[in-house]
Design a protein around this motif. Structure first.
Motif, PDB file in Angstrom:
ATOM      1  N   ALA A 114       0.615  -1.216  -0.031  1.00  0.00           N
ATOM      2  CA  ALA A 114      -0.058   0.171  -0.079  1.00  0.00           C
ATOM      3  C   ALA A 114       1.030   1.030   0.037  1.00  0.00           C
ATOM      4  O   ALA A 114       0.462   2.331  -0.423  1.00  0.00           O
ATOM      5  CB  ALA A 114      -1.076   0.056   1.147  1.00  0.00           C
ATOM      6  N   ALA A 115       2.165   1.194   0.556  1.00  0.00           N
ATOM      7  CA  ALA A 115       2.975   2.232   0.556  1.00  0.00           C
ATOM      8  C   ALA A 115       3.748   2.533  -0.673  1.00  0.00           C
ATOM      9  O   ALA A 115       4.571   3.526  -0.801  1.00  0.00           O
ATOM     10  CB  ALA A 115       3.902   2.334   1.961  1.00  0.00           C
ATOM     11  N   SER A 116       3.775   1.452  -1.562  1.00  0.00           N
ATOM     12  CA  SER A 116       4.416   1.367  -2.676  1.00  0.00           C
ATOM     13  C   SER A 116       4.021   2.136  -3.865  1.00  0.00           C
ATOM     14  O   SER A 116       2.669   2.656  -3.669  1.00  0.00           O
ATOM     15  CB  SER A 116       4.714  -0.014  -3.101  1.00  0.00           C
ATOM     16  OG  SER A 116       3.601  -0.477  -3.963  1.00  0.00           O
ATOM     17  N   PRO A 117       4.459   2.435  -5.160  1.00  0.00           N
ATOM     18  CA  PRO A 117       3.666   3.350  -6.092  1.00  0.00           C
ATOM     19  C   PRO A 117       2.821   2.409  -7.078  1.00  0.00           C
ATOM     20  O   PRO A 117       2.064   2.762  -7.665  1.00  0.00           O
ATOM     21  CB  PRO A 117       5.021   3.461  -7.149  1.00  0.00           C
ATOM     22  CG  PRO A 117       6.098   2.763  -6.834  1.00  0.00           C
ATOM     23  CD  PRO A 117       5.820   2.394  -5.152  1.00  0.00           C
ATOM     24  N   LEU A 118       2.817   1.096  -6.591  1.00  0.00           N
ATOM     25  CA  LEU A 118       1.796   0.305  -7.349  1.00  0.00           C
ATOM     26  C   LEU A 118       0.249   0.417  -6.854  1.00  0.00           C
ATOM     27  O   LEU A 118       0.132   0.729  -5.765  1.00  0.00           O
ATOM     28  CB  LEU A 118       2.168  -1.326  -7.063  1.00  0.00           C
ATOM     29  CG  LEU A 118       3.778  -1.762  -7.083  1.00  0.00           C
ATOM     30  CD1 LEU A 118       4.102  -3.280  -6.685  1.00  0.00           C
ATOM     31  CD2 LEU A 118       4.021  -1.817  -8.710  1.00  0.00           C
ATOM     32  N   ARG A 119      -0.333   0.276  -7.990  1.00  0.00           N
ATOM     33  CA  ARG A 119      -1.832   0.325  -7.801  1.00  0.00           C
ATOM     34  C   ARG A 119      -2.133  -1.059  -7.191  1.00  0.00           C
ATOM     35  O   ARG A 119      -2.174  -2.219  -7.969  1.00  0.00           O
ATOM     36  CB  ARG A 119      -2.507   0.609  -9.056  1.00  0.00           C
ATOM     37  CG  ARG A 119      -2.246   1.842  -9.635  1.00  0.00           C
ATOM     38  CD  ARG A 119      -3.296   2.190 -10.631  1.00  0.00           C
ATOM     39  NE  ARG A 119      -3.348   1.535 -11.769  1.00  0.00           N
ATOM     40  CZ  ARG A 119      -4.317   1.286 -12.607  1.00  0.00           C
ATOM     41  NH1 ARG A 119      -5.292   2.045 -12.678  1.00  0.00           N
ATOM     42  NH2 ARG A 119      -3.939   0.719 -13.841  1.00  0.00           N
ATOM     43  N   TRP A 120      -2.646  -1.255  -6.180  1.00  0.00           N
ATOM     44  CA  TRP A 120      -2.935  -2.488  -5.458  1.00  0.00           C
ATOM     45  C   TRP A 120      -4.473  -2.902  -5.358  1.00  0.00           C
ATOM     46  O   TRP A 120      -5.260  -2.283  -5.395  1.00  0.00           O
ATOM     47  CB  TRP A 120      -2.057  -2.643  -3.915  1.00  0.00           C
ATOM     48  CG  TRP A 120      -2.727  -1.125  -3.015  1.00  0.00           C
ATOM     49  CD1 TRP A 120      -2.063   0.045  -2.989  1.00  0.00           C
ATOM     50  CD2 TRP A 120      -3.774  -1.481  -2.257  1.00  0.00           C
ATOM     51  NE1 TRP A 120      -2.910   0.733  -2.184  1.00  0.00           N
ATOM     52  CE2 TRP A 120      -3.932  -0.098  -1.412  1.00  0.00           C
ATOM     53  CE3 TRP A 120      -4.702  -2.540  -2.185  1.00  0.00           C
ATOM     54  CZ2 TRP A 120      -5.009   0.059  -0.686  1.00  0.00           C
ATOM     55  CZ3 TRP A 120      -5.997  -1.830  -1.181  1.00  0.00           C
ATOM     56  CH2 TRP A 120      -5.782  -0.743  -0.419  1.00  0.00           C
ATOM     57  N   THR A 121      -4.356  -4.393  -5.027  1.00  0.00           N
ATOM     58  CA  THR A 121      -5.608  -4.784  -4.609  1.00  0.00           C
ATOM     59  C   THR A 121      -5.438  -6.009  -3.745  1.00  0.00           C
ATOM     60  O   THR A 121      -4.577  -6.837  -4.016  1.00  0.00           O
ATOM     61  CB  THR A 121      -6.648  -5.403  -5.919  1.00  0.00           C
ATOM     62  OG1 THR A 121      -6.778  -4.486  -6.962  1.00  0.00           O
ATOM     63  CG2 THR A 121      -7.959  -5.922  -5.648  1.00  0.00           C
ATOM     64  N   PHE A 122      -6.051  -6.194  -2.768  1.00  0.00           N
ATOM     65  CA  PHE A 122      -6.061  -7.168  -1.842  1.00  0.00           C
ATOM     66  C   PHE A 122      -6.896  -7.997  -1.762  1.00  0.00           C
ATOM     67  O   PHE A 122      -8.243  -7.721  -1.800  1.00  0.00           O
ATOM     68  CB  PHE A 122      -5.678  -6.595  -0.403  1.00  0.00           C
ATOM     69  CG  PHE A 122      -4.464  -5.499   0.005  1.00  0.00           C
ATOM     70  CD1 PHE A 122      -3.587  -5.677  -0.822  1.00  0.00           C
ATOM     71  CD2 PHE A 122      -4.731  -4.606   0.884  1.00  0.00           C
ATOM     72  CE1 PHE A 122      -2.221  -4.708  -0.628  1.00  0.00           C
ATOM     73  CE2 PHE A 122      -3.856  -3.645   0.794  1.00  0.00           C
ATOM     74  CZ  PHE A 122      -2.590  -3.995   0.295  1.00  0.00           C
ATOM     75  N   LEU A 123      -6.741  -9.398  -1.773  1.00  0.00           N
ATOM     76  CA  LEU A 123      -7.776 -10.536  -1.716  1.00  0.00           C
ATOM     77  C   LEU A 123      -7.529 -11.165  -0.499  1.00  0.00           C
ATOM     78  O   LEU A 123      -6.384 -11.798  -0.091  1.00  0.00           O
ATOM     79  CB  LEU A 123      -7.383 -11.614  -2.945  1.00  0.00           C
ATOM     80  CG  LEU A 123      -7.539 -10.880  -4.456  1.00  0.00           C
ATOM     81  CD1 LEU A 123      -7.463 -11.985  -5.529  1.00  0.00           C
ATOM     82  CD2 LEU A 123      -8.605 -10.075  -4.739  1.00  0.00           C
ATOM     83  N   ARG A 124      -8.444 -11.261   0.237  1.00  0.00           N
ATOM     84  CA  ARG A 124      -8.572 -11.957   1.663  1.00  0.00           C
ATOM     85  C   ARG A 124      -9.547 -12.795   1.816  1.00  0.00           C
ATOM     86  O   ARG A 124     -10.750 -12.826   2.070  1.00  0.00           O
ATOM     87  CB  ARG A 124      -8.939 -10.768   2.778  1.00  0.00           C
ATOM     88  CG  ARG A 124      -7.629  -9.617   2.759  1.00  0.00           C
ATOM     89  CD  ARG A 124      -8.139  -8.581   3.929  1.00  0.00           C
ATOM     90  NE  ARG A 124      -7.336  -7.523   3.795  1.00  0.00           N
ATOM     91  CZ  ARG A 124      -7.630  -6.194   4.120  1.00  0.00           C
ATOM     92  NH1 ARG A 124      -8.900  -5.971   4.495  1.00  0.00           N
ATOM     93  NH2 ARG A 124      -6.946  -5.246   4.333  1.00  0.00           N
ATOM     94  N   PRO A 125      -9.108 -14.180   1.157  1.00  0.00           N
ATOM     95  CA  PRO A 125     -10.038 -15.267   1.339  1.00  0.00           C
ATOM     96  C   PRO A 125     -10.250 -15.993   2.678  1.00  0.00           C
ATOM     97  O   PRO A 125      -9.114 -15.953   3.519  1.00  0.00           O
ATOM     98  CB  PRO A 125      -9.255 -16.318   0.288  1.00  0.00           C
ATOM     99  CG  PRO A 125      -7.997 -15.685   0.393  1.00  0.00           C
ATOM    100  CD  PRO A 125      -7.874 -14.386   0.722  1.00  0.00           C
ATOM    101  N   SER A 126     -11.174 -16.649   2.882  1.00  0.00           N
ATOM    102  CA  SER A 126     -11.558 -17.380   3.846  1.00  0.00           C
ATOM    103  C   SER A 126     -10.655 -18.828   3.622  1.00  0.00           C
ATOM    104  O   SER A 126      -9.831 -18.923   2.880  1.00  0.00           O
ATOM    105  CB  SER A 126     -13.059 -17.883   4.102  1.00  0.00           C
ATOM    106  OG  SER A 126     -13.326 -18.555   4.978  1.00  0.00           O
TER     107      SER A 126
END
Length: 287
Positions: free
Chosen positions: A119-131
């Motif tokens: 999140a602090a990087s220059p990358l556009r991020w998406t987090f996947l938090r699976p069960s």
């Protein structure tokens, strides 16, 4: 314009499903793993290891989007964070991170430390938090299932099992379509089941009795170690099942359906597919 997508952990549970999910998308798919098989549903295979920076250059060359999965055997997060930094330096645009449900509420988890770094990087991020992956019932405990047992210490707690193929489908969308930057998706199946209920579904679909044995935590640990499981992996599993035992694994969300436009697969659908695959394998081998 065709983009290049790098998939780390490409032969793992989610990674291999992601290669399939990316097949029909306008992307060149580069599959990264420590020992590339050289064949499979990818345009390119590359040898890659988070702990060997000398493998990063070829893996990242010309990459637009990156799927990051921390290997379970990697105890440190430093190599993953350093790799993310390298991706940012060479101009990778977006990064989809495979995390775990509840990571945002537990700063001690390695998944959360990786999330914060990305999140602090220059990358556009998406987090996947699976069960908990439904596939683990077969891939981790397949030998026991073949004997008609689900031997995990989860008590009567409920778990919102999610199919890894649905997680991979969400990852494919986030890697190749706009509108998912800066978003964290909590991914679950359509319902939360106890392991007694899972055993009943498995018995019904597979046509042979399956029992949930619910061993004590010490007995589970000893049994897994005697079977040759690494201590670290055994402790991670123990933590997962303790979370279920405490009633903390049953949250159900609608994120899969919002992203994919269809409901997630349930446990019955998984066992139906597993039963079909098992039958096909037996026929192939003349059993």
């Amino acid at each position: 314009m065709t983009s290049t997508v790098l998939v780390t952990g490409a032969t793992g549970t989610v990674g291999s499903a992601l290669l399939d999910a990316l097949t029909d998308r306008d992307a060149t798919v580069r599959a990264a793993t420590r020992s590339p098989p050289g064949t499979g549903p990818a345009d390119e295979w590359v040898a890659f290891d988070f702990e060997k920076p000398e493998t990063w250059g070829d893996a990242l060359a010309g990459v637009d989007a990156l799927f990051v999965m921390r290997p379970p055997q990697l105890s440190r997060v430093g190599p993953v964070r350093a790799f993310v930094d390298a991706a940012g330096r060479v101009g990778v645009d977006r990064c989809v991170v495979l995390s775990v449900l509840g990571a945002d509420r537990n700063p001690l988890l390695p998944h959360r430390r990786i999330e914060r770094h990305v999140a602090a990087s220059p990358l556009r991020w998406t987090f996947l938090r699976p069960s908990f992956f439904t596939q683990n019932l077969v891939e981790v405990h397949g030998d026991a299932l073949a004997r008609g047992e689900i031997p995990v210490p989860a008590g009567d707690g409920r778990t919102s099992f999610v199919d890894a193929r649905d997680v991979a489908a969400v990852a494919a969308v986030a890697l190749t379509e706009p509108g998912h930057a800066g978003v964290a998706y909590d991914l679950t199946g359509p319902e939360a089941l106890t392991y007694d209920e899972v055993a009943a579904v498995a018995s019904d679909v597979l046509g042979s009795p399956v029992a949930y044995t619910d061993p004590s935590l010490p007995r589970f640990v000893v049994r897994e170690l005697r079977r040759g499981r690494p201590l670290g992996f055994t402790l991670v599993m123990s933590g997962i099942y303790t979370t279920a035992r405490l009633g903390l694994a049953g949250r159900v969300t609608g994120a899969v359906e919002r992203v994919l436009g269809r409901p997630p697969r349930d446990v019955r659908a998984f066992f139906e597919d597993y039963g079909d695959e098992r039958t096909a394998s037996r026929r192939l081998h003349g059993e």
